[in-house]
Each structure stands twice: as structure tokens, then as C-alpha cells.
Design a protein around this motif. Structure first.
Motif, PDB file in Angstrom:
ATOM      1  N   SER A  24     -12.355  -5.088  58.939  1.00  0.00           N
ATOM      2  CA  SER A  24     -10.935  -5.440  58.921  1.00  0.00           C
ATOM      3  C   SER A  24     -10.096  -4.326  58.308  1.00  0.00           C
ATOM      4  CB  SER A  24     -10.714  -6.753  58.170  1.00  0.00           C
ATOM      5  OG  SER A  24     -11.131  -6.657  56.828  1.00  0.00           O
ATOM      6  N   MET A  28      -7.093  -2.411  60.191  1.00  0.00           N
ATOM      7  CA  MET A  28      -5.751  -2.283  59.614  1.00  0.00           C
ATOM      8  C   MET A  28      -5.234  -0.862  59.731  1.00  0.00           C
ATOM      9  SD  MET A  28      -4.551  -2.764  55.637  1.00  0.00           S
ATOM     10  CE  MET A  28      -4.387  -4.541  55.662  1.00  0.00           C
ATOM     11  N   ALA A  77       2.354  -2.628  60.374  1.00  0.00           N
ATOM     12  CA  ALA A  77       2.214  -3.297  61.674  1.00  0.00           C
ATOM     13  C   ALA A  77       1.002  -4.227  61.740  1.00  0.00           C
ATOM     14  CB  ALA A  77       2.102  -2.246  62.781  1.00  0.00           C
ATOM     15  N   PHE A  78       0.164  -4.241  60.702  1.00  0.00           N
ATOM     16  CA  PHE A  78      -1.100  -4.975  60.757  1.00  0.00           C
ATOM     17  C   PHE A  78      -0.873  -6.483  60.810  1.00  0.00           C
ATOM     18  CE2 PHE A  78      -4.681  -7.003  58.415  1.00  0.00           C
ATOM     19  CZ  PHE A  78      -5.663  -6.756  59.351  1.00  0.00           C
ATOM     20  N   GLU A  79      -1.576  -7.154  61.714  1.00  0.00           N
ATOM     21  CA  GLU A  79      -1.547  -8.619  61.824  1.00  0.00           C
ATOM     22  C   GLU A  79      -2.988  -9.113  61.897  1.00  0.00           C
ATOM     23  OE1 GLU A  79       1.371 -10.461  64.482  1.00  0.00           O
ATOM     24  OE2 GLU A  79       1.985  -8.414  65.021  1.00  0.00           O
ATOM     25  N   LYS A  80      -3.471  -9.679  60.797  1.00  0.00           N
ATOM     26  CA  LYS A  80      -4.865 -10.126  60.738  1.00  0.00           C
ATOM     27  C   LYS A  80      -5.158 -11.190  61.784  1.00  0.00           C
ATOM     28  CE  LYS A  80      -8.438 -11.701  57.557  1.00  0.00           C
ATOM     29  NZ  LYS A  80      -8.775 -12.071  56.160  1.00  0.00           N
ATOM     30  N   ALA A  81      -4.166 -12.024  62.079  1.00  0.00           N
ATOM     31  CA  ALA A  81      -4.379 -13.116  63.023  1.00  0.00           C
ATOM     32  C   ALA A  81      -4.765 -12.630  64.412  1.00  0.00           C
ATOM     33  CB  ALA A  81      -3.127 -13.983  63.105  1.00  0.00           C
ATOM     34  N   LYS A  82      -4.463 -11.387  64.732  1.00  0.00           N
ATOM     35  CA  LYS A  82      -4.752 -10.851  66.058  1.00  0.00           C
ATOM     36  C   LYS A  82      -6.128 -10.175  66.140  1.00  0.00           C
ATOM     37  CE  LYS A  82       0.048 -10.197  67.514  1.00  0.00           C
ATOM     38  NZ  LYS A  82       1.064  -9.239  68.021  1.00  0.00           N
ATOM     39  N   ALA A  88     -12.349  -9.883  61.825  1.00  0.00           N
ATOM     40  CA  ALA A  88     -11.700 -10.595  60.729  1.00  0.00           C
ATOM     41  C   ALA A  88     -12.706 -11.078  59.703  1.00  0.00           C
ATOM     42  CB  ALA A  88     -10.896 -11.774  61.272  1.00  0.00           C
TER      43      ALA A  88
END
Length: 392
Positions: A24, A28, A77-82, A88
Motif C-alpha cells: 500500500s 501511494m 492524490a492517494f485513495e486507499k479505497a481504490k 490494501a
């Protein structure tokens, strides 16, 4: 050479967090270089922000370079949900099948809990002390009683750049009042012990953690024989036995001495060598080194060990199989295969295998097809599996 003890602790935390959060963190930062993973793990864990990293990197000739514009943009810009589930959860892709088989739809959550920082757990040695006495000696460390293990003490996970206290430097440790042992290991040791002492063989004793726990559970009654196929693994057990005041333990290394135990044991504990997937919080490097071929080798070893260990039980005796793995191929599948080829053994239901010393079987302990599974997500322990069989 300029690093002090606090610096070394912070560096150690950074290395371990980078290994725990490797996938992860790289996602990122959009790169998998050491710098990218280090920076990503610091931000992903919430220990640092862009602003605090800027402050740390300014005005120090030993500091790393300031974040680049590209690094700042990647963090923003990082979105963990994606992220893909395995990314993840910070696990290798090839492990997904095992994790899905173990946890179903909850596999990602369970795997992610194996990437958290672990607590420091202690087992009070009831041969010499009680929990209140040890807690009194550890005032100021954050130590509290464990939730499930009746003789356990927990020091919470490290926060920020801190470190755990050196509990082995405590006079109470030197006196044998406690041992370092994860709460999950304490629980499966008590499941193995049952409710009465007897003639016991700890067939894969290693450094002796569960041997000592059994000795304390039996209050130095009965007789425990500690054996390991690799003699060098037993080296620490001698000092540990002496410090703990265990009088009912014998070390068995020679083949002749071991053969004399055949058909005589009330309990044989098989703490089988395994992938250690349940301990990834403490050994995060292991999950990136592990391969499917190594898993196959472990499965083969476990099958042979179970077969060998069974011959030491007398009729009516219990065979307890333990791993620090969450993979079903090392757990339920091994037990099911053993039972399929050994008709004289019956599986004890989880509720009947749960000892009185642990109270009622709590809901957070997973009941599998053949045993019990502990996990960081559910029981806040390392991942452990235990199954109990009885020879008819």
C-alpha cells in the motif's frame, strides 16, 4: 555511528512498518523504491504528514532530501479505497486463495490486521507470582491485564517513533515472574493443557514457551517431556526452566529415551513448524519471502510430524495440533487428513476442548471445521490455530 538509542528505535519502527505496509505504501507513492516505501509507510500509518516530513528534513545534514513535487502530488492524490484488495491488505497475491478459504468475505480485513503493529504480551509465571504482583512492578509501562488469557499482561503497541520497554531487564523477569509470550500462544497452551496434569510430550518444543506454560498450568505436577527434532532449537530452554522454577520438565533429545515414551503419554502437543502467517505483525519480512512451494514443503512436514507424534499416545490420550498460521491447508486440512487415515482418533468439538481455566468460549474466537482460530482482527492476538483429537 551518530544514532542514539531513540534513533535506533525509530529506524527499527520505520523498517518494520515499511515491511508491514509495503504494497500500500508503494501504491501511494507510485514507486517501490526504498525511499518511496519508507515515506509511504510513514504517511499511511499516520505517524507523519507532508508538513511534519518537511520540518524533519530541513536544516539537518543527516536528513533525507525534501519531498519532491511528484511525491507530494502522489500523497495528495492517494485513495486507499481504490486499491486492489491484496494491495490494501498488504499481502502477496498468491496468498489470497488461502485467506479467502479461511475468512470468506472478511479476508481482506483479517489480512490487514496482520499488517498492524503488535502489542508486547507477557505471561505471568504462576509458579512464582500473580498478575497483580507483576503489574505492580511494571507501573509506568502502560501494562494492563489481557482480555482473554487469565495470566496475561499486555503492553500496547508502539506509538509513533517510540519503543517498548526492555522488560527482560526488569528484576521481575530475572526472578522468573514472567515470560514474553503472545496472548494467543498462552490461550492455545491452556487449551492443550486441558483441566488435569498427566504425562505430556511437547513434541516440537523449540525454545520452550509452551513447555513452560504447561508446567505453570499444572503447578509443577505431572511430567512434561520436551523434545525437538532440531536439538539446537532447545538451547534456550535450559535457562528458562531454571529461571521459571519448573520441576516437572525433562528434556528428551536422544532417540532411545524418546522411544521409551511410545504409547505412554496422556497428551502429545504438536506445535508444528508452519509458514508463520499468523505472526506477520511481528515478522513482516516473512510474508514477502514466503512462496507457494515453501507452503507445500511445510504441509508435507506437518503431515509427517503428526503421524510420528501420534505413536506416543496411550489409549484415551489427547493429540493437540497447533500452528501459528491462518492458512487452512496447514490447519483444518491437516487435521482432516490425519483423521481420515487414523480411524482410532476422534475430533473433540471446540466447546468441549475449551478448558475451564479460560471461562466460556468467547464469540470472537472463530470455530473452524476442526478447531479454533485466533486472529489479530477478532481476538487481538497473533494468528493461532488449535485442534484437539482423542485416541479411542
Amino acid at each position: 555511528r551518530f544514532a542514539g538509542s531513540a534513533d535506533r528505535a525509530a529506524i527499527g519502527n520505520l523498517v518494520y512498518d515499511a515491511l508491514r505496509l509495503r504494497r500500500s505504501a508503494a501504491a501511494m507513492m507510485g514507486a517501490d523504491s526504498p525511499r518511496a516505501i519508507a515515506l509511504g509507510s510513514l504517511v499511511a500509518s499516520g505517524i507523519e504528514s507532508v508538513a511534519s516530513l518537511d520540518a524533519a528534513c530541513e536544516g539537518d545534514r543527516f536528513a533525507p532530501e525534501l519531498l519532491s513535487d511528484r511525491e507530494r502530488e502522489a500523497i495528495a492524490a492517494f485513495e486507499k479505497a481504490k486499491l486492489a484488495p491484496a494491495v490494501a491488505a498488504n499481502v502477496p497475491d498468491w496468498c489470497i486463495g488461502e485467506l479467502e478459504a479461511a475468512f470468506g468475505e472478511e479476508w481482506c480485513e483479517e489480512a490487514a490486521s496482520l499488517a498492524e503493529r503488535p502489542p508486547l504480551d507477557l505471561r505471568v509465571n504462576t509458579l512464582k507470582a500473580d498478575r497483580d504482583k507483576v503489574l505492580d512492578r511494571l507501573l509506568g509501562s502502560g501494562a494492563v491485564a489481557t482480555a482473554l488469557a487469565p495470566h496475561g499482561i499486555r503492553i500496547p503497541p508502539i506509538q509513533g517513533h517510540g519503543r517498548h520497554p526492555n522488560v527482560q531487564a526488569e528484576p521481575a523477569f530475572q526472578k522468573g515472574w514472567f515470560e514474553v509470550q503472545d496472548e494467543g500462544s498462552q490461550i492455545v497452551s491452556l487449551v492443550a493443557a486441558g483441566d488435569a496434569p498427566g504425562q505430556v510430550l511437547d513434541y516440537c518444543a523449540g525454545a520452550g514457551g509452551k513447555t513452560l506454560a504447561l508446567a505453570a498450568a499444572y503447578a509443577n505436577k505431572g511430567q512434561i517431556f520436551a523434545h525437538d527434532a532440531h536439538k539446537q532449537r532447545l538451547a534456550p530452554i535450559f535457562d528458562r526452566i531454571k529461571r521459571a522454577g519448573c520441576r516437572n520438565v525433562q528434556i528428551v533429545t536422544e532417540a532411545d529415551a524418546l522411544s521409551r515414551l511410545e504409547g505412554r503419554m496422556d497428551l502429545v502437543l504438536v506445535d508444528a513448524p508452519c509458514t508463520g502467517s499468523g505472526t506477520w505483525r511481528r515478522r513482516p519480512d516473512a510474508k514477502w519471502r514466503l512462496t507457494s512451494r515453501q507452503l507445500e514443503q511445510r504441509i508435507s512436514e506437518q503431515s509427517g510430524i503428526l503421524k510420528d507424534a501420534a505413536r506416543y499416545l496411550q489409549p484415551g490420550g489427547r493429540l493437540v495440533y497447533v500452528t501459528c498460521s491462518v492458512f487452512p491447508s496447514e490447519n483444518d486440512q491437516q487435521v482432516a487428513d490425519f483423521l481420515a487415515h487414523n480411524a482410532e482418533y476422534d475430533l473433540l468439538p471446540a466447546a468441549s476442548a475449551w478448558p475451564a481455566a479460560l471461562g466460556n468460549l468467547p464469540d470472537q474466537v472463530r470455530q473452524t471445521s476442526t478447531g479454533l482460530l485466533l486472529t489479530p482482527s477478532r481476538t487481538r492476538t497473533d494468528g493461532f490455530f488449535v485442534a484437539v483429537m482423542r485416541r479411542s
